[in-house]
Write a protein that holds these residues in place. Structure first.
Motif, mmCIF file in Angstrom:
data_model
loop_
_atom_site.group_PDB
_atom_site.id
_atom_site.type_symbol
_atom_site.label_atom_id
_atom_site.label_comp_id
_atom_site.label_asym_id
_atom_site.label_seq_id
_atom_site.Cartn_x
_atom_site.Cartn_y
_atom_site.Cartn_z
ATOM 1 N N ILE A 168 0.863 -1.212 -0.025
ATOM 2 C CA ILE A 168 -0.129 0.153 -0.028
ATOM 3 C C ILE A 168 0.917 1.102 0.056
ATOM 4 N N LEU A 169 0.707 2.118 -1.140
ATOM 5 C CA LEU A 169 1.696 3.364 -1.471
ATOM 6 C C LEU A 169 1.116 4.344 -0.729
ATOM 7 N N ASP A 170 -0.153 4.759 -0.903
ATOM 8 C CA ASP A 170 -0.826 5.972 -0.272
ATOM 9 C C ASP A 170 -2.176 5.423 -0.159
ATOM 10 N N ILE A 171 -2.619 6.260 0.978
ATOM 11 C CA ILE A 171 -4.132 6.382 1.452
ATOM 12 C C ILE A 171 -4.537 7.740 1.388
ATOM 13 N N TYR A 172 -5.435 8.139 0.688
ATOM 14 C CA TYR A 172 -5.933 9.670 0.614
ATOM 15 C C TYR A 172 -6.962 9.939 1.418
ATOM 16 N N GLU A 173 -7.285 11.251 1.673
ATOM 17 C CA GLU A 173 -8.352 11.645 2.621
ATOM 18 C C GLU A 173 -9.729 11.157 1.858
ATOM 19 N N ASN A 174 -9.858 11.149 0.806
ATOM 20 C CA ASN A 174 -11.247 10.648 0.014
ATOM 21 C C ASN A 174 -11.484 9.052 0.180
ATOM 22 N N GLY A 175 -10.369 8.329 0.741
ATOM 23 C CA GLY A 175 -10.549 7.183 0.796
ATOM 24 C C GLY A 175 -9.851 6.251 -0.304
ATOM 25 N N ASP A 176 -9.425 6.894 -1.513
ATOM 26 C CA ASP A 176 -8.767 6.263 -2.296
ATOM 27 C C ASP A 176 -7.491 5.654 -1.815
ATOM 28 N N ILE A 177 -7.085 4.418 -2.342
ATOM 29 C CA ILE A 177 -5.909 3.632 -2.055
ATOM 30 C C ILE A 177 -5.124 3.223 -3.174
ATOM 31 N N ASP A 178 -3.807 3.919 -3.141
ATOM 32 C CA ASP A 178 -2.673 3.298 -3.991
ATOM 33 C C ASP A 178 -2.017 1.912 -3.877
ATOM 34 N N ILE A 179 -2.088 0.949 -4.664
ATOM 35 C CA ILE A 179 -1.243 -0.161 -4.448
ATOM 36 C C ILE A 179 -0.469 -0.590 -5.523
ATOM 37 N N THR A 186 1.449 -3.113 -8.095
ATOM 38 C CA THR A 186 0.777 -4.167 -8.915
ATOM 39 C C THR A 186 2.129 -4.718 -9.325
ATOM 40 N N GLY A 187 2.046 -5.709 -10.351
ATOM 41 C CA GLY A 187 3.141 -6.328 -10.962
ATOM 42 C C GLY A 187 4.162 -5.438 -11.874
ATOM 43 N N ASP A 188 3.202 -4.441 -12.426
ATOM 44 C CA ASP A 188 3.788 -3.447 -13.248
ATOM 45 C C ASP A 188 3.730 -2.258 -13.095
ATOM 46 N N ASN A 189 2.537 -1.614 -12.364
ATOM 47 C CA ASN A 189 2.600 -0.199 -12.018
ATOM 48 C C ASN A 189 1.735 -0.201 -10.887
ATOM 49 N N VAL A 190 0.576 0.964 -10.714
ATOM 50 C CA VAL A 190 0.088 1.153 -9.797
ATOM 51 C C VAL A 190 -1.508 1.037 -9.918
ATOM 52 N N ILE A 191 -2.396 0.432 -9.182
ATOM 53 C CA ILE A 191 -3.736 0.396 -9.187
ATOM 54 C C ILE A 191 -4.221 1.241 -7.923
ATOM 55 N N ARG A 192 -5.255 1.981 -8.403
ATOM 56 C CA ARG A 192 -5.978 3.128 -7.189
ATOM 57 C C ARG A 192 -7.227 2.508 -6.949
ATOM 58 N N LEU A 193 -7.563 2.109 -5.757
ATOM 59 C CA LEU A 193 -9.037 1.698 -5.338
ATOM 60 C C LEU A 193 -9.686 2.942 -5.090
ATOM 61 N N ILE A 194 -10.936 2.763 -5.786
ATOM 62 C CA ILE A 194 -11.971 3.940 -5.689
ATOM 63 C C ILE A 194 -13.108 3.717 -4.987
ATOM 64 N N GLU A 195 -13.729 2.478 -5.390
ATOM 65 C CA GLU A 195 -15.175 1.905 -4.763
ATOM 66 C C GLU A 195 -14.680 0.354 -4.229
ATOM 67 N N LEU A 250 -7.227 -0.335 6.606
ATOM 68 C CA LEU A 250 -5.701 -0.651 5.958
ATOM 69 C C LEU A 250 -4.551 0.446 6.408
ATOM 70 N N LYS A 251 -3.359 0.205 6.116
ATOM 71 C CA LYS A 251 -2.474 1.012 6.754
ATOM 72 C C LYS A 251 -1.343 1.116 5.591
ATOM 73 N N CYS A 252 -0.911 2.515 5.479
ATOM 74 C CA CYS A 252 0.239 2.638 4.252
ATOM 75 C C CYS A 252 1.302 2.110 4.780
ATOM 76 N N GLY A 253 1.947 1.284 3.730
ATOM 77 C CA GLY A 253 3.180 0.651 3.797
ATOM 78 C C GLY A 253 2.907 -0.867 4.039
ATOM 79 N N GLU A 254 1.711 -1.037 4.416
ATOM 80 C CA GLU A 254 1.109 -2.592 4.698
ATOM 81 C C GLU A 254 1.158 -3.506 3.254
ATOM 82 N N TYR A 255 1.429 -4.782 3.522
ATOM 83 C CA TYR A 255 1.284 -5.592 2.478
ATOM 84 C C TYR A 255 0.044 -6.408 2.273
ATOM 85 N N LEU A 256 -0.535 -6.530 1.005
ATOM 86 C CA LEU A 256 -1.679 -7.304 0.877
ATOM 87 C C LEU A 256 -1.226 -8.726 0.342
#
Length: 294
Positions: free
Chosen positions: A260-271, A273-282, A288-294
């Motif tokens: 987990i790379l970033d957790i934003y105030e609006n709840g979006d989360i950057d994670i 992936t194998g080649d880039n980053v996915i942002r969870l929106i809904e 979850l905690k920033c720096g945690e591994y899923l």
């Protein structure tokens, strides 16, 4: 032309409604009162009663009372749109002009299960709305009408379904008119050329953060509402994900997938992936905690 209509899901309702509006002679409907496995089940009974169309409620399309219902209404042709059970040849033979089915894929390609889901999960750029003659096998009969449907990057299960049904509702009226005046063409499918998609499993919906960002994006948009949703596992619990976006960056090339790379105030989360980053929106609520591994 006397039509027997068979169906029990949302697409069944929309196509039946369109045929009735066009003036088709629907002499009977076979449907279900409820379904435990059709996520898009739609009750056709209120429409039948409103339009005074005889109907028969069944659990299995091959029940004995189906034969009796057909004998009573004497249809010339049948439309079967949105019914997951295979129809036995004995019933097909009772309909003089046969039974026409509907499959939202470009037959002979992509027969089988979950065509909207698989088209999105596999990242296809187009699919189709196809009407075909039903035979004893699944989706192998002669094609009587097919129109290509483009898939955009922004499409998800709901928007692609709407695209297909918008085309199919106009297409079915054209087909009905062609059948009446004898101008409908039948194109034999090349069974060898085609493929058949399998029934998806629960495991198919699980996000593995080692996947590419595009693969995760496609998985989420393919399984989003009205379907069951993609999911990832956190502390032994499945967390449903309904919407994500891809973040294309080389900023985290040396970071392992699943962090987990970033957790934003609006709840979006950057994670990662194998080649880039996915942002969870809904997604389902989860701590979850920033720096945690899923």
């Amino acid at each position: 032309m006397k039509i027997l209509y068979i169906g029990c899901v949302e697409s069944s309702y929309l196509l039946l409604e369109k045929l009735i509006e066009a003036g088709a002679d629907i002499v009977g409907v076979i449907t279900k009162k409820e379904s435990n496995y059709n996520s898009d089940f739609r009750d056709l009974v209120p429409l039948c009663e409103k339009k005074e169309i005889p109907y028969e409620l069944v659990e299995n399309i091959n029940e004995e009372k189906v034969y009796k219902f057909i004998e009573n209404i004497q249809p010339e042709i049948a439309f079967c749109f949105g019914w997951s059970q295979l129809i036995k040849d004995d019933i097909i033979q009772k309909i003089p002009q046969g039974i026409i089915g509907f499959h939202p894929a470009a037959l002979p390609k992509n027969r089988g299960r979950h065509p909207i889901i698989w088209a999105l999960v596999l990242g296809l750029q187009e699919t189709a709305s196809t009407f075909f003659m039903i035979d004893a096998s699944a989706d192998t009969g002669d094609i009587v009408s097919q129109k290509i449907v483009k898939i955009s990057y922004e499409d998800d299960a709901a928007t692609l379904y709407q695209k297909i049904m918008t085309i199919a509702c106009e297409q079915v009226v054209e087909l009905w008119e062609q059948l009446q005046n004898g101008t409908a063409n039948k194109i034999k499918q090349d069974v060898i050329e085609g493929n058949s998609w399998r029934k998806r499993s629960k495991k198919d919906g699980e996000i593995d953060w080692r996947m590419s960002g595009r693969s995760i994006y496609n998985l989420v948009r393919g399984l989003t509402k009205p379907y069951v949703g993609a999911h990832f596992v956190h502390q032994g619990k499945e967390i449903k994900v309904w919407k994500v976006c891809e973040i294309d960056t080389d900023k985290y090339e040396n970071i392992e997938p699943g962090k987990i790379l970033d957790i934003y105030e609006n709840g979006d989360i950057d994670i990662k992936t194998g080649d880039n980053v996915i942002r969870l929106i809904e997604y389902e609520s989860v701590e979850l905690k920033c720096g945690e591994y899923l």
